[in-house]
Design a protein around this motif. Structure first.
Motif, PDB file in Angstrom:
ATOM      1  N   SER A 258      -1.402  26.144  47.739  1.00 38.28           N
ATOM      2  CA  SER A 258      -0.653  25.468  48.801  1.00 38.28           C
ATOM      3  C   SER A 258       0.441  26.378  49.357  1.00 38.28           C
ATOM      4  CB  SER A 258       0.002  24.186  48.276  1.00 38.28           C
ATOM      5  OG  SER A 258      -0.980  23.261  47.909  1.00 38.28           O
TER       6      SER A 258
ATOM      7  N   ASP B  62      -5.290  21.786  53.312  1.00 43.52           N
ATOM      8  CA  ASP B  62      -4.809  21.766  51.932  1.00 43.52           C
ATOM      9  C   ASP B  62      -5.333  20.511  51.224  1.00 43.52           C
ATOM     10  OD1 ASP B  62      -3.613  22.297  49.559  1.00 43.52           O
ATOM     11  OD2 ASP B  62      -1.546  22.183  50.296  1.00 43.52           O
ATOM     12  N   GLU B  63      -6.402  20.679  50.492  1.00 42.24           N
ATOM     13  CA  GLU B  63      -7.040  19.565  49.771  1.00 42.24           C
ATOM     14  C   GLU B  63      -7.187  18.330  50.655  1.00 42.24           C
ATOM     15  OE1 GLU B  63      -5.921  18.851  45.778  1.00 42.24           O
ATOM     16  OE2 GLU B  63      -5.083  20.848  45.487  1.00 42.24           O
TER      17      GLU B  63
HETATM   18 MG    MG Z   1      -1.747  22.577  46.175  1.00 39.64          MG
END
Ligand code: MG
Ligand code: ADP
Length: 243
Positions: free
Chosen positions: A41, A164-165
């Motif tokens: 991240s 991000d995810e």
């Molecule tokens: Mg992360």
């Protein structure tokens, strides 16, 4: 099109990125995998300058910034070159689906409202949600909210979209619709960097898979190379744990 050199970032005395070097071509889909806390991240956030890196250079489509002597205008240009899609959607709750998408077009791109709405409708169609244009986020499922999040990211015409995810906050039955929107962008050769734990999706959509651990790129290669024949012991251990 993207060139990252020797990128470093620490939080206090915790070194989170320890010299990341990465080049990405136009239209490439890069998936980043790795254990929690490995800096995935933070890497995306540094690319978008949501976090200021301590050291290193970032270049996106000709715009360059050197972390140690970054000028405000250079940071602005780098921020505009990419768009983020977050795990938690981050939609404006008091704005409709359409308004969430057109906000940046009106305030940043200085489009007229009518022009922005036209662009917004096209994006809503692309993510399959035109019929939800006037709904507020609270009336949308998580999957639908995330598809609006993707449309919003696309609206500003970024050179690269950073995910991000994007599916990890979703109920399992809602993951597929979001992945299929991302897959459709890949087919249109949108340049994307995707952090995900969805390994079968990664295998399917990635041109290149990067394994990160402890703030460094440990290994990278084609999905076949990384998933079927990982060379590094840490990659092997990570994949064993999650598959
Ligand atoms: Mg992360
Ligand atoms: P990942 O996304 O791979 O799980 P992160 O980039 O979120 O990893 O985090 C990497 C490390 O940086 C972790 O140890 C985390 O606690 C730390 N970290 C991330 N963001 C911050 C922050 N804003 N302040 C302090 N530490 C942070």
């Amino acid at each position: 099109m993207i060139k990252i050199q020797n990128l470093h970032k620490s939080f206090g005395n915790n070194p989170v990125l320890r010299g990341i070097d990465l080049e990405i071509s136009q239209g490439e889909v890069v998936v980043i995998i790795g254990p929690s806390g490995s800096g995935k991240s933070t890497l995306l956030r540094c690319l978008n300058y949501l976090e200021a890196p301590d050291q290193g250079t970032i270049e996106i489509n000709g715009f360059q910034v050197d972390a140690e002597k970054a000028r405000k205008q250079e940071i602005r240009n780098i921020r505009k070159a990419s768009a983020m899609v977050f795990q938690s959607y981050n939609l404006f709750k008091n704005k409709t689906a359409l308004e969430n998408i057109t906000e940046a077009l009106i305030t940043v791109k200085k489009m007229s409202k009518a022009e922005a709405q036209l662009a917004g409708d096209a994006l809503l169609t692309q993510v399959g949600l035109l019929e939800k244009r006037d709904q507020y986020p609270s009336r949308l499922s998580g999957g639908q909210q995330q598809r609006i999040g993707i449309a919003r990211a696309m609206a500003v015409n970024p050179h690269v979209i950073l995910f991000d995810e994007p599916t990890s906050a979703l109920d399992p039955e809602l993951v597929g619709e979001v992945l299929s929107v991302i897959r459709s962008l890949a087919e249109k050769h949108m340049t994307m960097i995707i952090v995900t734990h969805e390994m079968s999706f990664a295998r399917d959509v990635a041109d290149r898979v990067i394994f990160m651990d402890h703030g460094a790129i440990i290994e990278q290669g084609s999905p076949e190379e990384i998933f079927c024949a990982p060379k590094h012991e840490r990659t092997q251990r990570f994949l064993k744990q999650i598959i």
